[in-house]
Design a protein around this motif. Structure first.
Motif, PDB file in Angstrom:
ATOM      1  N   ALA A  64     -77.000 -25.034 -80.417  1.00 23.35           N
ATOM      2  CA  ALA A  64     -78.108 -24.198 -80.864  1.00 23.35           C
ATOM      3  C   ALA A  64     -79.133 -24.992 -81.663  1.00 23.35           C
ATOM      4  O   ALA A  64     -80.339 -24.799 -81.515  1.00 23.35           O
ATOM      5  CB  ALA A  64     -77.581 -23.031 -81.691  1.00 23.35           C
ATOM      6  N   VAL A  65     -78.652 -25.898 -82.512  1.00 24.12           N
ATOM      7  CA  VAL A  65     -79.578 -26.701 -83.319  1.00 24.12           C
ATOM      8  C   VAL A  65     -80.403 -27.610 -82.421  1.00 24.12           C
ATOM      9  O   VAL A  65     -81.619 -27.750 -82.594  1.00 24.12           O
ATOM     10  CB  VAL A  65     -78.808 -27.521 -84.364  1.00 24.12           C
ATOM     11  CG1 VAL A  65     -79.753 -28.489 -85.094  1.00 24.12           C
ATOM     12  CG2 VAL A  65     -78.131 -26.598 -85.372  1.00 24.12           C
ATOM     13  N   ARG A  66     -79.770 -28.230 -81.449  1.00 22.43           N
ATOM     14  CA  ARG A  66     -80.501 -29.143 -80.562  1.00 22.43           C
ATOM     15  C   ARG A  66     -81.519 -28.388 -79.710  1.00 22.43           C
ATOM     16  O   ARG A  66     -82.533 -28.953 -79.294  1.00 22.43           O
ATOM     17  CB  ARG A  66     -79.521 -29.902 -79.653  1.00 22.43           C
ATOM     18  CG  ARG A  66     -78.530 -30.797 -80.400  1.00 22.43           C
ATOM     19  CD  ARG A  66     -79.226 -31.723 -81.365  1.00 22.43           C
ATOM     20  NE  ARG A  66     -78.292 -32.616 -82.036  1.00 22.43           N
ATOM     21  CZ  ARG A  66     -78.462 -33.073 -83.265  1.00 22.43           C
ATOM     22  NH1 ARG A  66     -79.529 -32.697 -83.962  1.00 22.43           N
ATOM     23  NH2 ARG A  66     -77.581 -33.882 -83.813  1.00 22.43           N
ATOM     24  N   LEU A  67     -81.258 -27.107 -79.462  1.00 20.96           N
ATOM     25  CA  LEU A  67     -82.227 -26.291 -78.723  1.00 20.96           C
ATOM     26  C   LEU A  67     -83.301 -25.691 -79.631  1.00 20.96           C
ATOM     27  O   LEU A  67     -84.239 -25.055 -79.158  1.00 20.96           O
ATOM     28  CB  LEU A  67     -81.505 -25.158 -77.979  1.00 20.96           C
ATOM     29  CG  LEU A  67     -80.658 -25.574 -76.780  1.00 20.96           C
ATOM     30  CD1 LEU A  67     -79.890 -24.370 -76.244  1.00 20.96           C
ATOM     31  CD2 LEU A  67     -81.498 -26.193 -75.681  1.00 20.96           C
ATOM     32  N   GLY A  68     -83.156 -25.873 -80.945  1.00 18.01           N
ATOM     33  CA  GLY A  68     -84.127 -25.340 -81.877  1.00 18.01           C
ATOM     34  C   GLY A  68     -84.088 -23.830 -81.997  1.00 18.01           C
ATOM     35  O   GLY A  68     -85.107 -23.200 -82.251  1.00 18.01           O
ATOM     36  N   LEU A  69     -82.897 -23.232 -81.856  1.00 18.44           N
ATOM     37  CA  LEU A  69     -82.777 -21.779 -81.880  1.00 18.44           C
ATOM     38  C   LEU A  69     -82.568 -21.258 -83.288  1.00 18.44           C
ATOM     39  O   LEU A  69     -81.997 -21.926 -84.141  1.00 18.44           O
ATOM     40  CB  LEU A  69     -81.595 -21.339 -81.001  1.00 18.44           C
ATOM     41  CG  LEU A  69     -81.649 -21.744 -79.526  1.00 18.44           C
ATOM     42  CD1 LEU A  69     -80.413 -21.226 -78.815  1.00 18.44           C
ATOM     43  CD2 LEU A  69     -82.916 -21.219 -78.865  1.00 18.44           C
ATOM     44  N   GLY A  70     -83.034 -20.029 -83.510  1.00 20.08           N
ATOM     45  CA  GLY A  70     -82.754 -19.351 -84.764  1.00 20.08           C
ATOM     46  C   GLY A  70     -81.397 -18.680 -84.719  1.00 20.08           C
ATOM     47  O   GLY A  70     -80.596 -18.802 -85.636  1.00 20.08           O
ATOM     48  N   THR A  71     -81.113 -17.962 -83.631  1.00 22.47           N
ATOM     49  CA  THR A  71     -79.824 -17.307 -83.475  1.00 22.47           C
ATOM     50  C   THR A  71     -78.739 -18.345 -83.232  1.00 22.47           C
ATOM     51  O   THR A  71     -78.792 -19.092 -82.267  1.00 22.47           O
ATOM     52  CB  THR A  71     -79.855 -16.315 -82.301  1.00 22.47           C
ATOM     53  OG1 THR A  71     -80.832 -15.315 -82.580  1.00 22.47           O
ATOM     54  CG2 THR A  71     -78.502 -15.664 -82.106  1.00 22.47           C
ATOM     55  N   GLY A  72     -77.745 -18.384 -84.113  1.00 21.17           N
ATOM     56  CA  GLY A  72     -76.682 -19.367 -83.993  1.00 21.17           C
ATOM     57  C   GLY A  72     -77.132 -20.767 -84.331  1.00 21.17           C
ATOM     58  O   GLY A  72     -76.421 -21.731 -84.028  1.00 21.17           O
ATOM     59  N   GLY A  73     -78.292 -20.893 -84.978  1.00 23.72           N
ATOM     60  CA  GLY A  73     -78.890 -22.210 -85.193  1.00 23.72           C
ATOM     61  C   GLY A  73     -78.282 -22.996 -86.323  1.00 23.72           C
ATOM     62  O   GLY A  73     -78.946 -23.310 -87.321  1.00 23.72           O
ATOM     63  N   VAL A  74     -77.022 -23.330 -86.201  1.00 26.40           N
ATOM     64  CA  VAL A  74     -76.340 -24.152 -87.187  1.00 26.40           C
ATOM     65  C   VAL A  74     -75.239 -24.919 -86.465  1.00 26.40           C
ATOM     66  O   VAL A  74     -74.757 -24.491 -85.419  1.00 26.40           O
ATOM     67  CB  VAL A  74     -75.756 -23.270 -88.331  1.00 26.40           C
ATOM     68  CG1 VAL A  74     -74.675 -22.353 -87.788  1.00 26.40           C
ATOM     69  CG2 VAL A  74     -75.234 -24.107 -89.476  1.00 26.40           C
TER      70      VAL A  74
END
Length: 402
Positions: free
Chosen positions: A60-70
């Motif tokens: 999620a972090v590598r995709l730059g997402l807010g949801t699940g972004g950790v």
């Protein structure tokens, strides 16, 4: 479908004491030298220590997402340096675990046989409230109803603390005991209950009588198979006066009419109605959100409550101070068809100063999409208006009294 895996080394423990909350927050050093925070679910292993080598899910972090972004720690691989000392985890003596009611103490994941996260490497057995080994099995073997219990239904997790604050404020004003409030967490957002800082805070304050997780969400005081038994558990096991149902942190949206996880709020209206409860929908309203689909009445509310809800609900809506805002809201409501399906209740919302005082008692800042009461008063006005309607139902007051 893909998962991005990376290895890292734990450098330090951060955040609040892990022993109280089921999650451990650490800082890690990745192979490229990057340092980052990561979360570790303590239900899958022993606590981490500095020097532990771990496998991270960084998707999620590598995709730059807010949801699940950790970053999440999937597994502990071993020790990079066995000579690293492991300091004791500090525990704040003033921060106590909420007292567990007697009727919940018999629950424990080792006792159950119902699997959550089924057929994945992280599947775990929990004791569901309905299964034969549950002390409450007999209760669910009989036909039960909610007995008219008001159920506040929301799309966003941030609605939970605001609604609880306002319910307690109304009881304080009336000089009566605060209602027994249960939180039912769906599996539309985060799956582990421990990820919710709001639940953690509400439990520390003693403002929740208990929590229920259903579907593949896990970590509540009570585990349930589905939304129907979760609602019944809130009423008959936790003995709640009011239940608040919404997903955990994180919501999925695609910009398409039906492609968002909050559509479950419409389904929840039907479940509450079928069980003989009183569904009260918390409309998502904002005049600070820059996204057109969430300006005024959110398109998500219009679809979930206006189309997906196949049973009637009470939908309280606030008269806003700015006439132009109320005019837009009324037109959006007209176009949504809400009035054809539900009982709309247009009401003057509480004054801004009154809402601010109620939220201040929480002791922490409450925001939604990063915006506070001062940034987006319409959002909080809608929540408080709905919570007020649910409170009047509980007190057998107002136009919707039984």
């Amino acid at each position: 479908m893909r998962i991005q895996w990376e290895t890292a080394v734990v450098t330090e423990m951060v955040g609040e004491p892990w022993s109280l909350h089921g999650l451990q927050e650490v800082r890690v050093r990745l192979g490229n030298g990057e340092t980052a925070a990561a979360l570790y679910d303590l239900t899958v292993g022993t606590p981490l220590r500095p020097g532990d080598e771990v496998l991270l899910n960084t998707t999620a972090v590598r995709l730059g997402l807010g949801t699940g972004g950790v970053h999440f720690v999937h597994a502990k691989l071993g020790r990079l340096d066995e000579s690293v000392d492991s300091p004791e985890v500090p525990v704040d003596a003033n921060l106590q675990e909420p007292e567990t009611p007697d009727r919940l103490r018999s629950f424990g994941p080792q006792e159950g046989h119902m699997m959550k996260l089924r057929y994945t490497s992280l599947q775990r057995a929990v004791l569901s409230v309905e299964e034969q080994s549950s002390p409450h099995h007999a209760l669910f073997a009989e036909s039960r109803t909610l007995g008219g219990m008001p159920v506040l239904i929301g799309e966003l997790h941030s609605m939970l603390p605001a609604a609880v604050c306002w319910l307690r404020e109304l009881a304080r004003e009336a000089e009566v005991q605060a209602p027994r409030i249960a939180y039912v967490m769906t599996d539309g957002g985060a799956l582990p209950m421990a990820i919710s800082r709001h639940v953690r805070r509400l439990r520390e304050l003693g403002w929740l009588v208990g929590t229920v997780t259903y579907g593949h969400a896990y970590g509540g005081d009570i585990e349930a198979v589905n939304k129907y038994t979760a609602l019944l558990a809130a009423r008959h096991v936790l003995e709640a006066d009011i239940a608040i149902v919404c997903m955990g942190p994180g919501i999925v949206g695609t910009g398409t009419p039906y492609g968002f996880s909050g559509i479950e709020s419409g389904e929840l209206v039907g479940a509450v109605h079928a069980l003989g409860g009183a569904p009260v929908a918390m409309a998502r309203i904002s005049f600070a959100d820059p996204r057109p689909q969430h300006c005024g009445l959110s398109r998500h509310t219009a679809v979930a409550i206006g189309q997906a809800a196949l049973a009637p609900a009470i939908v309280p809506l606030p008269w806003l101070p700015a006439e132009a805002d109320t005019a837009l809201l009324r037109e959006q409501v007209r176009q949504s068809g809400l009035a054809r399906r539900h009982r709309l209740r247009w009401e003057a919302p509480p004054p801004l100063e009154h809402m601010a005082a109620a939220l201040e008692a929480y002791g922490q800042r409450i925001t939604s999409m990063g915006r506070s009461l001062q940034d987006d008063p319409a959002f909080f006005a809608a929540i408080c208006t709905a919570a007020g309607a649910a409170y009047r139902l509980l007190r057998n007051e107002g136009p919707d009294k039984p």
